[in-house]
Design a protein around this motif. Structure first.
Motif, PDB file in Angstrom:
ATOM      1  N   LEU A  92       0.798  -1.228   0.000  1.00 34.80           N
ATOM      2  CA  LEU A  92       0.000   0.000   0.000  1.00 34.80           C
ATOM      3  C   LEU A  92       0.830   1.278   0.000  1.00 34.80           C
ATOM      4  O   LEU A  92       0.311   2.348  -0.347  1.00 34.80           O
ATOM      5  N   GLN A  93       2.108   1.228   0.384  1.00 37.63           N
ATOM      6  CA  GLN A  93       2.888   2.463   0.417  1.00 37.63           C
ATOM      7  C   GLN A  93       2.964   3.116  -0.958  1.00 37.63           C
ATOM      8  O   GLN A  93       2.762   4.324  -1.089  1.00 37.63           O
ATOM      9  N   ARG A  94       3.253   2.330  -1.986  1.00 36.18           N
ATOM     10  CA  ARG A  94       3.375   2.899  -3.328  1.00 36.18           C
ATOM     11  C   ARG A  94       2.062   3.535  -3.768  1.00 36.18           C
ATOM     12  O   ARG A  94       2.046   4.636  -4.344  1.00 36.18           O
ATOM     13  N   GLN A  95       0.937   2.858  -3.502  1.00 33.29           N
ATOM     14  CA  GLN A  95      -0.367   3.400  -3.911  1.00 33.29           C
ATOM     15  C   GLN A  95      -0.660   4.722  -3.216  1.00 33.29           C
ATOM     16  O   GLN A  95      -1.183   5.659  -3.831  1.00 33.29           O
ATOM     17  N   VAL A  96      -0.328   4.812  -1.930  1.00 31.17           N
ATOM     18  CA  VAL A  96      -0.554   6.058  -1.200  1.00 31.17           C
ATOM     19  C   VAL A  96       0.318   7.174  -1.776  1.00 31.17           C
ATOM     20  O   VAL A  96      -0.155   8.292  -2.013  1.00 31.17           O
ATOM     21  N   VAL A  97       1.586   6.872  -1.995  1.00 36.24           N
ATOM     22  CA  VAL A  97       2.510   7.880  -2.527  1.00 36.24           C
ATOM     23  C   VAL A  97       2.033   8.369  -3.894  1.00 36.24           C
ATOM     24  O   VAL A  97       2.042   9.573  -4.176  1.00 36.24           O
ATOM     25  N   GLU A  98       1.597   7.458  -4.745  1.00 32.94           N
ATOM     26  CA  GLU A  98       1.113   7.855  -6.069  1.00 32.94           C
ATOM     27  C   GLU A  98      -0.137   8.727  -5.970  1.00 32.94           C
ATOM     28  O   GLU A  98      -0.297   9.685  -6.738  1.00 32.94           O
ATOM     29  N   GLN A  99      -1.034   8.394  -5.009  1.00 35.34           N
ATOM     30  CA  GLN A  99      -2.235   9.209  -4.812  1.00 35.34           C
ATOM     31  C   GLN A  99      -1.866  10.637  -4.432  1.00 35.34           C
ATOM     32  O   GLN A  99      -2.399  11.611  -4.976  1.00 35.34           O
ATOM     33  N   VAL A 100      -0.931  10.779  -3.511  1.00 33.44           N
ATOM     34  CA  VAL A 100      -0.545  12.110  -3.044  1.00 33.44           C
ATOM     35  C   VAL A 100       0.270  12.845  -4.109  1.00 33.44           C
ATOM     36  O   VAL A 100       0.097  14.048  -4.318  1.00 33.44           O
ATOM     37  N   MET A 101       1.148  12.140  -4.795  1.00 29.30           N
ATOM     38  CA  MET A 101       1.924  12.769  -5.861  1.00 29.30           C
ATOM     39  C   MET A 101       1.008  13.336  -6.939  1.00 29.30           C
ATOM     40  O   MET A 101       1.316  14.346  -7.572  1.00 29.30           O
ATOM     41  N   GLY A 102      -0.145  12.693  -7.133  1.00 29.45           N
ATOM     42  CA  GLY A 102      -1.106  13.175  -8.107  1.00 29.45           C
ATOM     43  C   GLY A 102      -2.025  14.263  -7.576  1.00 29.45           C
ATOM     44  O   GLY A 102      -2.928  14.712  -8.294  1.00 29.45           O
ATOM     45  N   GLY A 103      -1.819  14.677  -6.318  1.00 29.40           N
ATOM     46  CA  GLY A 103      -2.613  15.762  -5.751  1.00 29.40           C
ATOM     47  C   GLY A 103      -3.859  15.327  -5.017  1.00 29.40           C
ATOM     48  O   GLY A 103      -4.679  16.172  -4.612  1.00 29.40           O
ATOM     49  N   GLY A 104      -4.045  14.008  -4.810  1.00 29.15           N
ATOM     50  CA  GLY A 104      -5.256  13.516  -4.161  1.00 29.15           C
ATOM     51  C   GLY A 104      -5.111  13.362  -2.656  1.00 29.15           C
ATOM     52  O   GLY A 104      -4.006  13.250  -2.124  1.00 29.15           O
ATOM     53  N   ASP A 105      -6.256  13.362  -1.960  1.00 30.71           N
ATOM     54  CA  ASP A 105      -6.289  13.142  -0.509  1.00 30.71           C
ATOM     55  C   ASP A 105      -6.307  11.648  -0.212  1.00 30.71           C
ATOM     56  O   ASP A 105      -6.703  10.825  -1.040  1.00 30.71           O
ATOM     57  N   ALA A 106      -5.899  11.291   1.015  1.00 30.48           N
ATOM     58  CA  ALA A 106      -5.824   9.876   1.374  1.00 30.48           C
ATOM     59  C   ALA A 106      -6.090   9.679   2.861  1.00 30.48           C
ATOM     60  O   ALA A 106      -5.625  10.459   3.690  1.00 30.48           O
ATOM     61  N   LEU A 107      -6.832   8.633   3.175  1.00 30.46           N
ATOM     62  CA  LEU A 107      -6.961   8.136   4.543  1.00 30.46           C
ATOM     63  C   LEU A 107      -6.116   6.869   4.617  1.00 30.46           C
ATOM     64  O   LEU A 107      -6.349   5.925   3.858  1.00 30.46           O
ATOM     65  N   VAL A 108      -5.125   6.862   5.502  1.00 31.73           N
ATOM     66  CA  VAL A 108      -4.159   5.765   5.567  1.00 31.73           C
ATOM     67  C   VAL A 108      -4.245   5.091   6.922  1.00 31.73           C
ATOM     68  O   VAL A 108      -3.997   5.725   7.952  1.00 31.73           O
ATOM     69  N   LEU A 109      -4.613   3.818   6.914  1.00 22.37           N
ATOM     70  CA  LEU A 109      -4.632   3.025   8.140  1.00 22.37           C
ATOM     71  C   LEU A 109      -3.615   1.913   7.993  1.00 22.37           C
ATOM     72  O   LEU A 109      -3.770   1.017   7.164  1.00 22.37           O
ATOM     73  N   MET A 110      -2.571   1.993   8.775  1.00 19.35           N
ATOM     74  CA  MET A 110      -1.543   0.953   8.794  1.00 19.35           C
ATOM     75  C   MET A 110      -1.168   0.676  10.238  1.00 19.35           C
ATOM     76  O   MET A 110      -1.166   1.591  11.066  1.00 19.35           O
ATOM     77  N   PRO A 111      -0.833  -0.562  10.573  1.00 19.85           N
ATOM     78  CA  PRO A 111      -0.460  -0.867  11.950  1.00 19.85           C
ATOM     79  C   PRO A 111       0.831  -0.171  12.339  1.00 19.85           C
ATOM     80  O   PRO A 111       1.623   0.241  11.484  1.00 19.85           O
ATOM     81  N   THR A 112       1.039  -0.019  13.635  1.00 19.13           N
ATOM     82  CA  THR A 112       2.290   0.550  14.133  1.00 19.13           C
ATOM     83  C   THR A 112       3.464  -0.252  13.592  1.00 19.13           C
ATOM     84  O   THR A 112       3.464  -1.478  13.631  1.00 19.13           O
ATOM     85  N   GLY A 113       4.453   0.464  13.050  1.00 17.37           N
ATOM     86  CA  GLY A 113       5.589  -0.204  12.439  1.00 17.37           C
ATOM     87  C   GLY A 113       5.344  -0.622  11.002  1.00 17.37           C
ATOM     88  O   GLY A 113       6.199  -1.248  10.382  1.00 17.37           O
ATOM     89  N   GLY A 114       4.176  -0.254  10.452  1.00 20.63           N
ATOM     90  CA  GLY A 114       3.832  -0.672   9.098  1.00 20.63           C
ATOM     91  C   GLY A 114       4.314   0.253   8.006  1.00 20.63           C
ATOM     92  O   GLY A 114       4.100  -0.022   6.824  1.00 20.63           O
ATOM     93  N   GLY A 115       4.935   1.384   8.383  1.00 21.33           N
ATOM     94  CA  GLY A 115       5.496   2.272   7.368  1.00 21.33           C
ATOM     95  C   GLY A 115       4.634   3.454   6.993  1.00 21.33           C
ATOM     96  O   GLY A 115       4.733   3.973   5.881  1.00 21.33           O
TER      97      GLY A 115
END
Length: 612
Positions: A31-54
């Motif tokens: 999911l890290q790459r997908q989140v980064v691509e969303q933000v790089m494209g100017g979009g908003d994101a809700l990110v839920l990852m466990p502690t230590g998940g990056g």
């Protein structure tokens, strides 16, 4: 704190190159790459990852890659300082603004912001919302807004921060700037509340698994809590760093003193200590090896220490959300860790009294009671604990984990229908005005002065349970509360009352299966350490040499050792035994800046062992 990178060093704008050259990783995590691509494209994101998940890389990389400065909203000074110090170690130009800075330091950081010298700026929500800060941001180019610990916006959550409710203004004042809301702890209800209160209706949702497979979950009935903790530490945690949570400040002080008397490095942490003592104890924990912090829930959110090997709860947490977040502070480096807890019915009584005496509105109290009941039900489960925990956060059908106590040592169950009917009947016939101790005495036929004064020796339930021990009866009452057949009267000193749900059992219309409390294990001493079972003598010698090299470099700079390299990176060095800078650069966690700064030291440490 500002770090100016070497002018000769090229800062790549490609996220994949930044991941490798700055942070030393070859591949993104799920999911890290997908989140980064969303933000790089100017979009908003809700990110839920466990502690230590990056989670941090999800905003740090696009903040570096995009033009301007990434603005990171963070709730605690310790958390900001920790993140900035780690970024500076990787050669990133990062800073934070908070009340702990001198006026001159703050002005220098503000000037660096205006002049476009910063890749990331961490700021508390209170400061972000001041006219001065908003004016500064109008004069610069925000690359993104990242709202860390976003569950703090939820009024139903365990870490509610009122100032988070005002952060929706970011979308109105800077509509073209992408926003990220990030958290490790949010059930489905909290997720919706985050998006609604932050006014992020078009945010893409990135929900990773909440599973922390490296954490072993264990729950035991509280008998002699101190002795149980001592056994756990001696057999499994010799020399490891950990956190021990207690419900009250008095208990924290008592437990920390007792642990020190037993020979451990133990420090207290709670709101009753001075700010200086809290800071000093936190720094000793973060910067040292094998330090145990005994704390109330006031401790932990701002701690990014990756090598916490255990989290122990001496009392029942308020909710599964609190339990998940607190236990998640163990094993952030992905290596084996333990979540260990003891609890009893008195914990339920105390927490119910706290809820009833909180002064909160009735709806809030109802929600808190339900959260407590869910927590208690988790403790009394017969099935895999990880399955129950993940289902609470919306992850259904997870396979049995094989790494919790109910998987490793399946609990014995028994038909407790008749015993439960006796217990429920005793509650009814004594007037629903007494706690467990008195009820057990009646069931066992105790001939005491108090029982005679009350006339309870004439009741039909007097002595009908003399075939069972005190511990067995207490376990039954505890589980009847967990099943919702009994409730605790918080205003009546822990007296038990019947609920509507108990009627079918009392009438003999419904059977009841309960778990049989497990006797304390009498296993030998076993210490769980990073790399346990994986290292021969030579590898262990190299491991210790690398740790000593890390300790020395950290001490020279006044940093926690893990900010040089995590344990997982050192373990990769042990496995690969690199001999050149090129080989060392291939190790996960060794970016260009750290390679240039520390490469010679670690290569020399490796040579000193391998060639000796």
């Amino acid at each position: 704190m500002i770090n100016t990178p070497d002018p000769a060093r090229e800062m790549h704008r490609d996220p994949g190159q930044i991941l490798h050259s700055v942070f030393g990783f070859e591949h993104f995590r799920p999911l890290q790459r997908q989140v980064v691509e969303q933000v790089m494209g100017g979009g908003d994101a809700l990110v839920l990852m466990p502690t230590g998940g990056g989670k941090s890389l999800c905003y740090q990389i696009p903040a570096i890659a995009r033009p301007g400065t990434g603005i990171i909203v963070s709730p605690l000074i310790a958390l900001m300082n920790d993140q900035v110090a780690a970024l500076v170690q990787s050669g990133v130009n990062a800073a934070c603004l908070h009340s702990g800075l001198e006026a001159g330091e703050a002005r220098a950081i503000e000037q660096a912001l205006v002049e476009g010298e910063l890749d990331l700026l961490y700021v508390a929500p209170e400061r972000l919302l001041t006219p001065r800060m908003r004016d500064l941001l109008q004069r610069v180019r925000p690359a993104l807004f990242a709202i860390d610990e976003a569950h703090c916006v939820s009024q139903w959550g365990h870490d509610f921060r009122p100032e988070y409710l005002q952060l929706a203004v970011l979308g109105r004042d800077w509509p073209e700037v992408p926003r990220l809301a990030l958290t490790a702890t949010a059930d489905p209800r909290t997720r919706e509340e985050i998006l609604e209160r932050l006014d992020m209706p078009r945010a893409e949702r990135f929900i990773s698994s909440f599973d922390r497979p490296n954490i072993r979950y264990r729950v035991a009935e509280k008998r002699n809590a101190k002795q149980q903790l001592k056994n756990f530490l001696e057999r499994e945690q010799g020399g490891n760093a950990g956190i021990v949570y207690c419900l009250s400040r008095r208990k924290v002080d008592d437990m920390a003193a007792w642990l020190r008397d037993q020979g451990w490095q133990a420090l207290p942490y709670h709101a009753g200590l001075s700010a200086e003592e809290r800071r000093r104890n936190q720094e000793r924990f973060v910067g040292g090896d094998g330090v145990i912090v005994v704390a109330t829930i006031a401790f932990g959110m701002g701690i990014d220490k990756p090598d916490v090997r255990f989290v122990a709860h001496m009392d029942l947490p308020r909710s599964l959300e609190a339990y998940y977040q607190e236990t998640g502070r163990a094993g952030r480096d992905g290596l084996p860790a333990d979540a260990w807890m003891v609890y009893g019915l008195q914990d339920v009584i105390t927490l119910r009294q706290m809820i009833e005496g909180s002064g909160a509105d009735p709806e809030r109290q109802r929600v808190e009671r339900q959260k407590l009941e869910d927590m208690l039900a988790f403790c009394e489960q017969l099935n895999c604990r990880r399955q129950i925990l993940l289902a609470h956060f919306g992850e259904q059908d997870h396979p049995a984990c094989g790494n919790c106590d109910t998987c490793l040592e399946p609990p014995e169950s028994w038909d407790a229908t008749e015993a439960a009917r006796k217990a429920l009947s005793c509650v009814w016939r004594t007037g629903q005005r007494f706690g467990v101790s008195h009820l057990v005495s009646v069931l066992q036929g105790t001939d005491s002065e108090r029982i005679r004064e009350l006339g309870h020796h004439h009741l039909s339930t007097w002595g009908i349970g003399d075939d069972m021990g005190t511990g067995e009866w207490r376990a039954i009452f505890r589980q009847l509360v967990a099943r919702g057949l009994l409730t605790v009267d918080a205003e009546g000193y822990g007296s038990l009352r019947l609920t509507e749900a108990c009627r079918p059992v009392l009438r003999g219309e419904q059977s009841l299966t309960l778990r049989r409390d497990r006797k304390p294990a009498r296993t030998g001493r076993r210490q769980r350490q990073p790399g346990e079972g994986l290292m021969d003598g030579a590898s262990h010698a190299l491991w210790e040499a690398l740790r000593e090299c890390r300790r020395r470099l950290a001490a020279e700079q006044g940093l926690p050792p893990y900010m040089i390299f995590h344990d997982s990176t050192l373990m990769d060095m042990v496995a690969a035994r690199p001999e050149t800078h090129e080989a060392l650069a291939a190790i996960n966690g060794v970016g260009e800046h750290k390679l240039q700064r520390y490469g010679d030291d670690f290569l020399e440490a490796i040579r000193s062992v391998v060639t000796s």
